[in-house]
Scaffold this motif. Structure first.
Motif, PDB file in Angstrom:
ATOM      1  N   TRP A  55       4.591   5.895 -13.857  1.00 27.48           N
ATOM      2  CA  TRP A  55       4.486   4.503 -14.335  1.00 27.48           C
ATOM      3  C   TRP A  55       5.405   3.576 -13.546  1.00 27.48           C
ATOM      4  O   TRP A  55       5.062   2.437 -13.228  1.00 27.48           O
ATOM      5  CB  TRP A  55       4.876   4.392 -15.811  1.00 27.48           C
ATOM      6  N   SER A  56       6.601   4.083 -13.256  1.00 29.30           N
ATOM      7  CA  SER A  56       7.626   3.237 -12.659  1.00 29.30           C
ATOM      8  C   SER A  56       7.182   2.654 -11.317  1.00 29.30           C
ATOM      9  O   SER A  56       7.450   1.498 -11.007  1.00 29.30           O
ATOM     10  CB  SER A  56       8.900   4.064 -12.483  1.00 29.30           C
ATOM     11  N   ALA A  57       6.468   3.463 -10.527  1.00 27.64           N
ATOM     12  CA  ALA A  57       5.962   2.969  -9.246  1.00 27.64           C
ATOM     13  C   ALA A  57       5.007   1.803  -9.475  1.00 27.64           C
ATOM     14  O   ALA A  57       5.015   0.813  -8.737  1.00 27.64           O
ATOM     15  CB  ALA A  57       5.269   4.095  -8.494  1.00 27.64           C
ATOM     16  N   GLY A  58       4.188   1.919 -10.533  1.00 30.06           N
ATOM     17  CA  GLY A  58       3.257   0.845 -10.853  1.00 30.06           C
ATOM     18  C   GLY A  58       3.975  -0.434 -11.255  1.00 30.06           C
ATOM     19  O   GLY A  58       3.647  -1.525 -10.777  1.00 30.06           O
ATOM     20  N   TRP A  59       4.995  -0.283 -12.112  1.00 33.77           N
ATOM     21  CA  TRP A  59       5.734  -1.482 -12.532  1.00 33.77           C
ATOM     22  C   TRP A  59       6.464  -2.124 -11.360  1.00 33.77           C
ATOM     23  O   TRP A  59       6.508  -3.358 -11.240  1.00 33.77           O
ATOM     24  CB  TRP A  59       6.707  -1.153 -13.661  1.00 33.77           C
ATOM     25  N   GLY A  62       0.817  -1.216   0.000  1.00 30.92           N
ATOM     26  CA  GLY A  62       0.000   0.000   0.000  1.00 30.92           C
ATOM     27  C   GLY A  62       0.847   1.261   0.000  1.00 30.92           C
ATOM     28  O   GLY A  62       0.412   2.311  -0.484  1.00 30.92           O
ATOM     29  N   GLY A  63       2.066   1.167   0.538  1.00 31.67           N
ATOM     30  CA  GLY A  63       2.961   2.320   0.552  1.00 31.67           C
ATOM     31  C   GLY A  63       3.289   2.811  -0.847  1.00 31.67           C
ATOM     32  O   GLY A  63       3.545   3.997  -1.049  1.00 31.67           O
ATOM     33  N   LEU A  85      -2.586  -1.853  -7.309  1.00 33.88           N
ATOM     34  CA  LEU A  85      -2.016  -1.836  -8.661  1.00 33.88           C
ATOM     35  C   LEU A  85      -2.909  -1.036  -9.605  1.00 33.88           C
ATOM     36  O   LEU A  85      -2.441  -0.185 -10.359  1.00 33.88           O
ATOM     37  CB  LEU A  85      -1.878  -3.263  -9.197  1.00 33.88           C
ATOM     38  N   GLY A  86      -4.223  -1.319  -9.515  1.00 32.30           N
ATOM     39  CA  GLY A  86      -5.190  -0.602 -10.351  1.00 32.30           C
ATOM     40  C   GLY A  86      -5.111   0.900 -10.115  1.00 32.30           C
ATOM     41  O   GLY A  86      -5.093   1.692 -11.063  1.00 32.30           O
ATOM     42  N   ILE A  87      -5.040   1.313  -8.847  1.00 29.19           N
ATOM     43  CA  ILE A  87      -5.006   2.743  -8.511  1.00 29.19           C
ATOM     44  C   ILE A  87      -3.782   3.412  -9.132  1.00 29.19           C
ATOM     45  O   ILE A  87      -3.885   4.466  -9.768  1.00 29.19           O
ATOM     46  CB  ILE A  87      -4.975   2.954  -6.978  1.00 29.19           C
ATOM     47  N   ILE A  88      -2.607   2.792  -8.968  1.00 25.55           N
ATOM     48  CA  ILE A  88      -1.384   3.439  -9.456  1.00 25.55           C
ATOM     49  C   ILE A  88      -1.410   3.585 -10.974  1.00 25.55           C
ATOM     50  O   ILE A  88      -1.095   4.641 -11.516  1.00 25.55           O
ATOM     51  CB  ILE A  88      -0.131   2.658  -9.005  1.00 25.55           C
ATOM     52  N   VAL A 144       4.021  -4.197  -9.599  1.00 26.24           N
ATOM     53  CA  VAL A 144       3.681  -5.428 -10.327  1.00 26.24           C
ATOM     54  C   VAL A 144       4.661  -6.540  -9.933  1.00 26.24           C
ATOM     55  O   VAL A 144       4.269  -7.659  -9.579  1.00 26.24           O
ATOM     56  CB  VAL A 144       3.725  -5.212 -11.856  1.00 26.24           C
ATOM     57  N   PHE A 145       5.964  -6.196  -9.956  1.00 16.84           N
ATOM     58  CA  PHE A 145       6.971  -7.220  -9.672  1.00 16.84           C
ATOM     59  C   PHE A 145       6.985  -7.594  -8.189  1.00 16.84           C
ATOM     60  O   PHE A 145       7.269  -8.740  -7.838  1.00 16.84           O
ATOM     61  CB  PHE A 145       8.352  -6.741 -10.129  1.00 16.84           C
ATOM     62  N   ILE A 146       6.669  -6.637  -7.334  1.00 17.00           N
ATOM     63  CA  ILE A 146       6.580  -6.938  -5.910  1.00 17.00           C
ATOM     64  C   ILE A 146       5.369  -7.832  -5.652  1.00 17.00           C
ATOM     65  O   ILE A 146       5.433  -8.786  -4.874  1.00 17.00           O
ATOM     66  CB  ILE A 146       6.499  -5.628  -5.102  1.00 17.00           C
ATOM     67  N   ALA A 147       4.262  -7.533  -6.352  1.00 19.64           N
ATOM     68  CA  ALA A 147       3.028  -8.282  -6.142  1.00 19.64           C
ATOM     69  C   ALA A 147       3.192  -9.763  -6.494  1.00 19.64           C
ATOM     70  O   ALA A 147       2.561 -10.622  -5.875  1.00 19.64           O
ATOM     71  CB  ALA A 147       1.888  -7.673  -6.957  1.00 19.64           C
ATOM     72  N   LEU A 148       4.061 -10.072  -7.466  1.00 19.65           N
ATOM     73  CA  LEU A 148       4.276 -11.485  -7.805  1.00 19.65           C
ATOM     74  C   LEU A 148       4.697 -12.264  -6.567  1.00 19.65           C
ATOM     75  O   LEU A 148       4.271 -13.401  -6.348  1.00 19.65           O
ATOM     76  CB  LEU A 148       5.356 -11.620  -8.890  1.00 19.65           C
TER      77      LEU A 148
END
Lengths: 595, 86
Positions: A279-283, A82-83, B64-67, A286-290
């Motif tokens: 974008w970079s925070a989102g990517w 969430g951070g 993820l969706g939010i970001i 993604v990799f952390i979420a895996l």
């Protein structure tokens, strides 16, 4: 080939890859050290951020904490992901626009004060050092197991490797090395999880297997797990047992702390554009979420496997595992290997030749134990930090998987420890010594002071790592609390409020840091020295607020003090207000002057 | 000055998007995952309830969706107000 050799091969091969990449990237790149991220695709950069960010706490420790507590430790999952929302929405694009390379520089410029910069350096060092202690705990566990020595020896060997690694790997080609480390780390985490998920649920995706059906019993996996742990007198895995207020505060502290950790924030300074920072925070997530979507499955499945191994004949009625089985059967070999590290232990207290594992604090179980002639839980020691590393052995997976996990755990711990040591040493040499003490220091002198700072930091962290204030993930949680209370509020107010002036920011940071640090020391011992604490987290000073959850309170104190003090002192100068305005829009400073 | 009023609309819109995003951020984690879990107890998911799923997996997917939504929306807003990077 025995397991020891396989482990050595995997760890050795992965280290060879990192070193090879570091040398290759160094030869191929002429860009400066700080600009390593520029020109790198946001996806690649996200992967490197993920490796930098996911440490021994995420890899080695977190699933173990979830396994033995269940739902209540979902806090780690929500908090550490969430951070990134806070980071992406509130900090990353603006700090990128500002265009400096360290967090302390931003704070120094925005609050037009050398004092503010020095206070930021202090906050950074305290938070990072605490974080390194948590890494050293994890490094000790990983090296202890993989070299088959006790935990202390493992920690000392690990400290030497981290030092060499930080000096070498930290200086050049960081981004691509971290991409390789991410690949090793994520494979090491998910491959055993896939095997175990297939064994237990037939579903190859662990995140789905967690909510799937337990093949052997035909019940949902989580319902089966609840039934098994309650039979042994433990609390239901999926239910909420702890204090709700503390759970909310702890999650919030981890979230704010994530957005306040300098080594994570620094990664967003180096992307090419403001839009890329978003974008970079989102990517990265993604990799952390895996890993984070897999972790709860790893925890739940390991808990199920361990419980069934200790009661191999279908629950309590079938009788506990016998000492003879543990000593002779191949599938119990992991218990003997882990016993050597001193992190796993059992004792046949009642001398019946069996090891009864149950919750001996539960009154119902005490009654049952009296009937059966048990004299307390006989699985006397199960360190939470060993769970992920022992998991493939517990599930009886092939030797190469175990070797891969050893390499993954070390990659996670080493990459983060090295990154943190670099953050500490650059804060000391660049911000403190060159920025304040001796501005005319030579390049060589600056480099020397960086190395000395790194050596001091590692000695302190190793000493404290021998008697850590908690399991790796808990120690790391303290570091997040400190970052949440000191750095995040200063950065956020610097961007979103023009009212906060130099005095306000300094007062806020100091108040947040000192109050949080005192609260932690009161519970964990002064400077983490054992037995100097006046309170425990089981019975905290303020209601139900544990020391690991205090970061959010510290952040609130920081905000409040900063606003009050800023209201009473001289307003922010106009040129600083213009600086804030320019940080808020992506268009570059030179283009803005055209209007 | 036209540019200043455009910039302040830009900033006000940004703050509004941030606030909406943070409300969703808090709702799925602190809300569905922790405080409102008893309300979701009636919705079964794989041997437990929806609140457990939000706490362990759902909130991460929503984050993820939010970001990604914020990145997409803000990059569009930048262009609308002419403050994007050339």
């Amino acid at each position: 080939m025995d397991q020891f050799t396989i482990n050595l091969l995997f760890v050795g091969a992965s280290f060879a890859i990192y070193i090879g990449i570091a040398i290759w990237a160094r030869a191929g790149s002429t860009s400066e050290f700080y600009a390593a991220g520029r020109g790198v695709h946001p996806v690649t950069n996200g992967m490197a951020t993920a490796a930098d960010w996911m440490s021994a706490a995420s890899f080695i420790s977190m699933a173990g904490l979830i396994a033995f507590t269940g739902y209540d430790n979902s806090t780690f999952l929500m908090g550490w992901t969430g951070g990134y929302v806070l980071l992406a929405l509130l900090l990353a694009p603006y700090l990128r626009k500002f265009g400096k390379f360290t967090v302390s520089e931003f704070i120094g410029d925005r609050f037009y004060s050398q004092t503010a910069r020095m206070v930021a350096v202090l906050c950074l060092i305290v938070a990072s050092l605490t974080y390194v202690i948590g890494q050293m705990t994890g490094v000790g566990v990983a090296f202890g197991r993989f070299l088959e020595v006790n935990n202390t020896t493992g920690l000392l060997i690990g400290a030497c490797v981290v030092f060499a690694y930080a000096v070498f790997g930290g200086m050049k080609g960081v981004t691509y090395t971290q991409v390789a480390q991410y690949v090793v780390l994520i494979m090491a985490y998910t491959i055993p999880a896939i095997f175990i998920s297939l064994q237990l649920t037939g579903n190859p995706i662990p995140a789905l297997g967690l909510f799937g059906e337990h093949t052997a019993s035909g019940e949902p996996l989580l319902a089966k797990l609840d039934a098994i742990v309650t039979e042994l007198g433990f609390r239901e895995y999926t239910m909420h047992h702890g204090d709700t207020f503390n759970m909310v505060l702890f999650t919030l502290s981890l979230m704010i702390g994530t957005a306040g950790l300098p080594h994570v924030i620094m990664r967003f300074f180096t992307v090419p554009k403001v839009s890329d920072a978003r974008w970079s925070a989102g990517w990265a997530l993604v990799f952390i979420a895996l890993l984070y979507l897999t972790a709860p499955a790893v925890g739940a499945m390991a808990r199920l496997n361990i419980s069934e191994m200790m009661w191999p004949n279908g629950g309590i009625d079938g009788g506990a595992v016998t000492v003879q089985q543990i000593e002779e059967e191949e599938r119990y070999d992991w218990m003997a290997t882990w016993q050597k590290t001193g992190l796993l232990g059992w004792e046949d207290k009642n001398g019946d030749g069996r090891i009864q594992y149950y919750n001996d604090a539960n009154p119902d179980m005490q009654t049952l134990a009296a009937e059966k002639g048990w004299q307390g839980n006989e699985l006397t020691n199960f360190n939470r930090d060993i769970l992920v590393l022992a998991n493939p052995e517990i599930a009886n997976l092939p030797g190469w998987v175990i070797g891969l996990v050893a390499a993954g755990g070390l990659a996670a711990a080493l990459s983060t420890a090295a990154g943190l040591l670099l953050a500490i040493s650059s804060a000391v040499s660049h911000d403190l010594i060159k920025g304040a003490v001796n501005p005319r220091i030579s390049e060589r002198g600056e480099l020397l002071s960086a190395r000395v700072a790194m050596a001091v930091a590692i000695v302190v962290a190793t000493y404290l790592g021998l008697n850590p204030p908690g399991f790796a993930a808990q120690t790391v949680a303290l570091a997040f609390g400190l970052a949440a209370a000191s750095i995040f509020p200063a950065l956020m107010m610097g961007i979103f409020s023009t009212r906060i002036n130099n005095t306000g920011a300094v007062a806020g940071m100091l108040a947040g840091l000192v109050v949080t640090l005192v609260y932690i020391f009161l519970h964990k011992g002064w400077f983490f020295i054992p037995d100097t604490n006046s309170f425990t987290d089981a019975n905290p000073l303020l209601g139900t607020v544990q020391s690991t959850s205090f970061g959010a309170v510290g952040a609130a104190i920081n905000f409040t003090v900063a606003y009050l003090v800023a209201g009473m002192t001289k307003a922010t100068p106009e040129e600083i207000k213009e600086l804030v305005e320019s940080v808020r829009i992506p268009r570059g400073a030179s283009a803005a002057q055209d209007h | 000055m036209a540019d200043n009023s455009s910039n302040s609309t830009y900033w006000a819109t940004n703050i509004r998007i941030i606030l909406i995003s943070l409300v969703i951020w808090a709702l799925v984690s602190f809300g569905f995952g922790i405080l409102l879990r008893p309300l979701l107890a009636g919705i079964p998911v794989g041997g437990t309830d929806l609140g457990f799923w939000f706490a362990q997996q759902g909130s991460i997917l929503v984050f993820l969706g939010i970001i990604f939504f914020y990145a997409w929306r803000m990059n569009r807003l930048d262009r609308e107000h002419g403050v994007d990077e050339e």
